[in-house]
Every structure is written in C-alpha cells, then in structure tokens.
Design an enzyme around this catalytic site. Structure first.
Site, PDB file in Angstrom:
ATOM      1  CG  ASP A  41     -12.380  -9.904   9.729  1.00  0.00           C
ATOM      2  OD1 ASP A  41     -11.372  -9.531  10.336  1.00  0.00           O
ATOM      3  OD2 ASP A  41     -12.388 -10.107   8.495  1.00  0.00           O
ATOM      4  CD1 TRP A  61     -14.494  -4.252  -3.698  1.00  0.00           C
ATOM      5  CD2 TRP A  61     -12.964  -4.094  -2.085  1.00  0.00           C
ATOM      6  NE1 TRP A  61     -14.777  -5.222  -2.764  1.00  0.00           N
ATOM      7  CE2 TRP A  61     -13.853  -5.144  -1.767  1.00  0.00           C
ATOM      8  CE3 TRP A  61     -11.908  -3.813  -1.211  1.00  0.00           C
ATOM      9  CZ2 TRP A  61     -13.719  -5.912  -0.605  1.00  0.00           C
ATOM     10  CZ3 TRP A  61     -11.776  -4.567  -0.064  1.00  0.00           C
ATOM     11  CH2 TRP A  61     -12.669  -5.610   0.234  1.00  0.00           C
ATOM     12  CD1 TRP A  84      -4.727  -4.835   9.631  1.00  0.00           C
ATOM     13  CD2 TRP A  84      -4.988  -4.271   7.493  1.00  0.00           C
ATOM     14  NE1 TRP A  84      -6.068  -4.908   9.351  1.00  0.00           N
ATOM     15  CE2 TRP A  84      -6.265  -4.572   8.047  1.00  0.00           C
ATOM     16  CE3 TRP A  84      -4.919  -3.896   6.150  1.00  0.00           C
ATOM     17  CZ2 TRP A  84      -7.438  -4.504   7.303  1.00  0.00           C
ATOM     18  CZ3 TRP A  84      -6.083  -3.832   5.414  1.00  0.00           C
ATOM     19  CH2 TRP A  84      -7.328  -4.135   5.988  1.00  0.00           C
ATOM     20  N   GLY A  86      -1.386  -9.629  10.064  1.00  0.00           N
ATOM     21  CA  GLY A  86      -1.300 -10.984  10.609  1.00  0.00           C
ATOM     22  C   GLY A  86      -2.385 -11.310  11.607  1.00  0.00           C
ATOM     23  N   GLY A  87      -3.459 -10.496  11.637  1.00  0.00           N
ATOM     24  CA  GLY A  87      -4.518 -10.711  12.612  1.00  0.00           C
ATOM     25  C   GLY A  87      -5.232 -12.041  12.468  1.00  0.00           C
ATOM     26  CG  ASN A 131      -9.240  -9.214  12.947  1.00  0.00           C
ATOM     27  OD1 ASN A 131      -8.733  -8.752  11.926  1.00  0.00           O
ATOM     28  ND2 ASN A 131      -8.860 -10.369  13.455  1.00  0.00           N
ATOM     29  NE  ARG A 157      -3.951  -2.298   1.886  1.00  0.00           N
ATOM     30  CZ  ARG A 157      -3.824  -3.520   2.444  1.00  0.00           C
ATOM     31  NH1 ARG A 157      -2.820  -3.749   3.290  1.00  0.00           N
ATOM     32  NH2 ARG A 157      -4.671  -4.480   2.173  1.00  0.00           N
ATOM     33  CG  ASP A 193      -9.604  -5.682  10.614  1.00  0.00           C
ATOM     34  OD1 ASP A 193      -8.407  -5.941  10.728  1.00  0.00           O
ATOM     35  OD2 ASP A 193     -10.473  -6.546  10.377  1.00  0.00           O
ATOM     36  NE  ARG A 210     -13.540  -5.097   7.614  1.00  0.00           N
ATOM     37  CZ  ARG A 210     -12.433  -5.787   7.366  1.00  0.00           C
ATOM     38  NH1 ARG A 210     -11.254  -5.202   7.500  1.00  0.00           N
ATOM     39  NH2 ARG A 210     -12.492  -7.050   6.979  1.00  0.00           N
TER      40      ARG A 210
END
Length: 573
Positions: free
Chosen positions: A304, A477, A244, A193-194, A262, A133, A306, A331
């Site tokens: 989930d 998106w 992240w 890595g959640g 999350n 990103r 986040d 979210r």
C-alpha cells in the site's frame, strides 16, 4: 474582536466579517500565462506553481520578524473531519474547499464570507476519505471535484454552478478528493478508489463547456504497452493505480507528471507481474493525454505504498552539469532524483533512503528497480512485517523546495511498521476489497529512537541531509511551505501547533496553537502591501486513525479536537 483560550496560549481571534459581502466586479480572470508565471502576491494553485515547489518569492515575513506573526482573522468552516485543502488566493479573494464537498469564497484580507457552495451528496453515498484537497482556478470559474466523482465548475463571483460533468460512477467505488490541474484550457482530474478495485485514470475536460477532451487509464488494456505486466487475465480491470493527488506540469515541454496509487487488491501474488502503472509516475502529453514515459518506484506493489504525489520539477547538479530533473520523496521511504527527458521519458538518476526501510535490499544503480526482500513482502496466507508501515516514510502531505537554499523540506515519519497477511476476497463493486480487513493491519512501532514524526531538509545537489526537527510524541502529517524570507512553515503534529523554521538551519522561530491539528498545506499571499500566511486547521481521517492506534501502543491521547478553522496571520506592527 473576541479573546479565547487556545490550548495553553492566549490568542486573539478576529471574527470574520458578516456573510453576503459582494465579490468585487473586477475579479481578475486566471489565464494560461498567469498560471505559467504566477504573481508573487497570489497563490493560484495547490502548490503555488506548475513545478510543485510549494514556494513563494514573498519575503516581507522573514527570519527577522516572524516572531511577531499574529492571527489577524479566522473563520470556522462549519464542518469537522480532515481539512486538507490549501487556501487559494486570486487578487484578494480566497477559495477554500472542505470535507463533505463544500467550497467557501472569502475576502482574503478580512475573512468576510463572499459565498458558500455546499453539494448535496447522493443518498447512500459514502467515501473512505470525505476530505477535499483543493480547487483550481481558470478564467472566471472555480473548479471543484466533488466526492461523488462529479467535476463542478462554479462562477468565481457568485458561487453558482456553471456546469457539472460526471467523471465516474460512485457506486462502483470511485470518488474524488484531489485538486484539479489546469493545462491549456483543460481541467485535469484523477480518481480515488484503490481500496475498492477500480481502474485508475486521468481525464481532461474543457474548462468552458465541461465536455470531455481525453481520458488516459493508468492500467493498460490487453495489447497496449505494458499490458504484459499483468500476467493473470482480467486483473488489469480492477488493478488500482488510482490517481488521487494532483499532478505537476512542464509548460515548455507540454508534459504532465501524475502519480499513481497502489495495486488492488493489496497483495501482489493475486495479480502477478510488475503491474504497470501502479506506484509510478506517468508522463502525459498535455494535449492528448498520451503516455510518453513512466517510472515505477516498486514493482508488483504489495505494501500500500502509493506513489500518488507527482514529483517536483527541480533541476539539480550531477557530475558537474545541470540535469533537468524530477525530485520526489516517496512513500516507500526513498528520495528519488530522476531525469525528465525531451521525449517525455523519465530516467533514473539516484536515490537515498530518507527513513529506515527493511524491504529493499538495494536499488539498481542503472534502472532504479529495487531488489525486494521476499521476507518483508506480504502475500496471500503469508504474513510479513515491513517498515515503514503502510502510511510510508511520508503519506500525501507535500514536500517543499526552496531555490534560494537549494533544499527540499520533507514531512516524514519513521520507526513504524505493519504486519499484513492477505486472503482472497470476492469483489463487490463499491465495497472494501484489499485482501485484508482494517482490524488486521497490525500496526507496530519502535520506541527506542525516541521519536516518530520529523521535518527533514535535504540538499538537492549533494543528497545529504542538512537538518531535521523530530517529534517525540507525534507523527507528522503536515505539508510544508517555504518562502524567500528563508522560512519553512508546517503543522502536522497532534499538539495542534503551526510552526515556522529557519529554512537554512532548522531552528524553530515561531509557533501558534490552533483549534485542531493542521494537516492542510499552508499558502502565502499579499493584499495591499501586506504579506499573509494562511492555513486551515482541522484534524481527521488517516491522522486521526493513526493517532488512535498510537494511543493503544504508547499511551497518546486518542482524541485530537476536530473542527475546521481557516487561520490567517500577518506580522504585527
């Protein structure tokens, strides 16, 4: 120059110059002062400024001439998958990162390749998302978080490695996809890595040497403030709260605002308690990393959802006075107005649902704590439906704020839900550990409203929606970019289009069909008196996965063409 057929439209593709062109010896180093007050002609960081507005004061391209916007050059990145990095520009030099840990330096006016860095990833390495990103600029270096959890500093003139710093061990589930944040000579990074049972953190490194400066975990250890919100022993060690996405920064107060992800595993009954600081914004001291404040959007995270995007620093009107504020569409489907206080604490001001939501019965008007309906909270051995689904009212794509219009522009999705049921799984470091397998996501949609994706505009002072554009046959998106030319630019749809809207009315003024879907943030810059709009096109990762689910549910084409191309546009004379 070559002509090629793109979708149903004829586009003129200017072939990029030959590789190997020299980067100008007078490359201008990036300083703290320049980051605090970036020049309009440059795009020095992921969202354009420390406040996270995704806004440019350039107005050469405006509502009156945007219909003449034409591609002037394009260059292939040479890789597929989801391209999610904005073109970063400093005095005519463009830097773009791509999936699979690659960075390209290009002449921003011609597209000539100046240098290319490709990292060789370790044998056996894999990541849930192989995207990138973005990069950060400081001094004469380009800072790049590689997928294998290593921070790489590159010489901006040559692309050669200046130093590397190991952030974490990828074998335990950590990896990195975010763009760094530069704060007073330090390079701040977070980790993904959640879904693998990691413990999130933000870490700062010295920009000159790569030596660690400080590290702040986003889950408190026993005895630290907030540790009592992890009621089951040892759950804090693997509780998630990954970091992240890139934070935002208040250079006057020296406070960094960072979002957290999350809880892990996904089902909160396996880790009882509120679980600070999952799904929160944390306020960090810019010098030490000490947590000065926080706001948690929903406790005992089980959907989930986040809260990975840091809020924008936006001042707004409340009860006739100006509030030093934070603004964030989360979210979980709510748009939040928060107060940023002098001591670093964060206070709740107000919130409204910007998409339909069935989990919160209401939100406490004083604290912002939601009243959760247990019927829509999944658990271990307990199936529950929740809307919006796990990708939320919006996922990671950036909203944008235009101070001229006083409007925030939100790429969002609605009319979709998930039904999840958890199970207890043994944790194996580096392996999927959520309590539910991917085939058991049970994604569903409501077709009655007739749309799924949308771009929405909300007045930041009144909290009222001003306009929206809906997409019948696509999710949304794409990040938004807004400019002083009263424009909003965004891609994000499966028809591969990149669009421009009137920022005040929402009227679509221009569109261009790219090679693939645009899920990267756009940027804008100026070289030799000409304003350009730039964006990377390249569909993949979660949008592609969601597209395949929608193909089964409503008959969409399962495949959106992949392959990365950086497109640069200007107004034709």
């Amino acid at each position: 120059m070559k002509k090629l057929l793109v979708g149903s439209s004829l586009a003129v593709l200017m072939m990029a110059g030959a590789p190997g062109a020299a980067l100008s010896a007078d490359y201008t180093p990036v300083t703290d002062a320049r980051l605090a007050n970036p020049e309009p002609q440059n795009w020095l960081m992921t969202r354009g400024n420390y406040q996270g507005w995704s806004y440019s004061t350039l107005d050469q391209i405006n509502t009156g001439n945007v219909k003449r916007l034409t591609p002037v050059w394009a260059v292939s990145t040479g890789v597929d998958s989801g391209h999610e990095s904005p073109p970063i520009v400093n005095n005519g030099v463009m830097f773009v990162s791509t999936p699979y840990s690659q960075v390209m330096a290009l002449d921003a006016a011609s597209g000539a390749l100046l240098w290319r860095y490709k990292r060789r990833l370790p044998e056996g390495f894999s990541a849930l998302h192989n995207t990138s990103r973005g990069v950060a600029l400081y001094g004469d270096k380009v800072f790049f978080p590689a997928l294998d959890a290593v921070l790489v500093a590159l010489d901006a003139r040559t692309g050669k490695v200046a130093w590397e710093a190991k952030v974490e061990d990828w074998k335990t589930g950590y990896y990195m996809t975010m763009a760094p944040l530069i704060v007073k000579g330090k390079v701040l990074v977070g980790v993904a890595g959640g879904e693998f049972g990691v413990r999130g953190f933000v870490e700062a490194f010295d920009a000159d040497t790569g030596k660690p400066a400080w590290k702040t975990y986003t889950i408190p250890a026993p005895g630290e403030a907030g540790s009592d919100t992890w009621q089951k022993p040892d759950t804090w060690k693997t509780g998630g709260a990954s970091t992240w996405m890139t934070g935002n920064y208040d250079p006057v107060a020296n406070v960094v605002y960072w979002g957290t992800g999350n809880g892990s595993p996904w089902f909160g009954d396996q880790r009882p308690g509120d679980n600070l600081y999952t799904s929160s914004t944390v306020a960090l001291d810019g010098d030490t990393g000490k947590i000065k404040g926080h706001f948690q959007y929903h406790q005992n995270e089980s959907w989930d959802w986040d809260a990975m995007n840091a809020p924008m620093l936006v001042d707004f009107q409340k009860n006739g006075s100006t509030t030093k504020g934070l603004l964030t569409p989360q979210r979980n489907g709510y748009l939040y107005w928060l107060g940023r206080n002098g001591d670093g604490s964060i206070s709740y001001v107000n919130s409204v649902a910007y998409v339909p939501q069935n989990v919160f019965k209401g939100i406490d008007s004083e604290t912002g704590r939601p009243d959760v309906d247990p019927a829509h909270k999944p658990g271990t051995g307990k199936a529950a439906q929740f809307c919006p689904g796990l990708w939320g009212g919006k996922d990671w794509p950036y909203e944008a704020y235009n101070p001229k219009t006083g409007i925030v522009y939100i790429p969002s999705n609605e009319n979709h839900c998930n039904t999840l049921e958890g199970k207890v799984e043994q944790r194996v470091p580096g392996q999927w550990w959520t309590g539910v397998a991917i085939p058991d996501f049970h994604f569903s949609v409501d077709t009655k409203p007739g749309f799924f994706g949308e771009l929405q505009a909300y007045d930041v002072n009144t909290g009222k929606r001003v306009w929206r554009d809906t997409y019948k046959d696509s999710m949304m998106w794409g990040s938004a970019l807004t400019t002083a030319g009263d424009l909003v630019f965004a891609g994000g749809t499966n028809d591969r289009k990149f669009r421009a809207y009137d920022a005040k009315s929402g009227e679509e003024l221009w569109q261009f069909t790219t090679n693939s879907g645009v899920i990267a943030p756009p940027s804008t810059f100026e070289v030799n008196g000409t304003q350009y709009i730039a964006v990377a096109s390249g569909y993949g990762v979660d949008p592609a996965f969601q597209q395949s689910l929608m193909a089964n549910l409503v008959g969409w084409n399962a495949d959106v063409p992949q392959g990365g191309v950086v497109w640069v546009f200007a107004v034709s004379k």
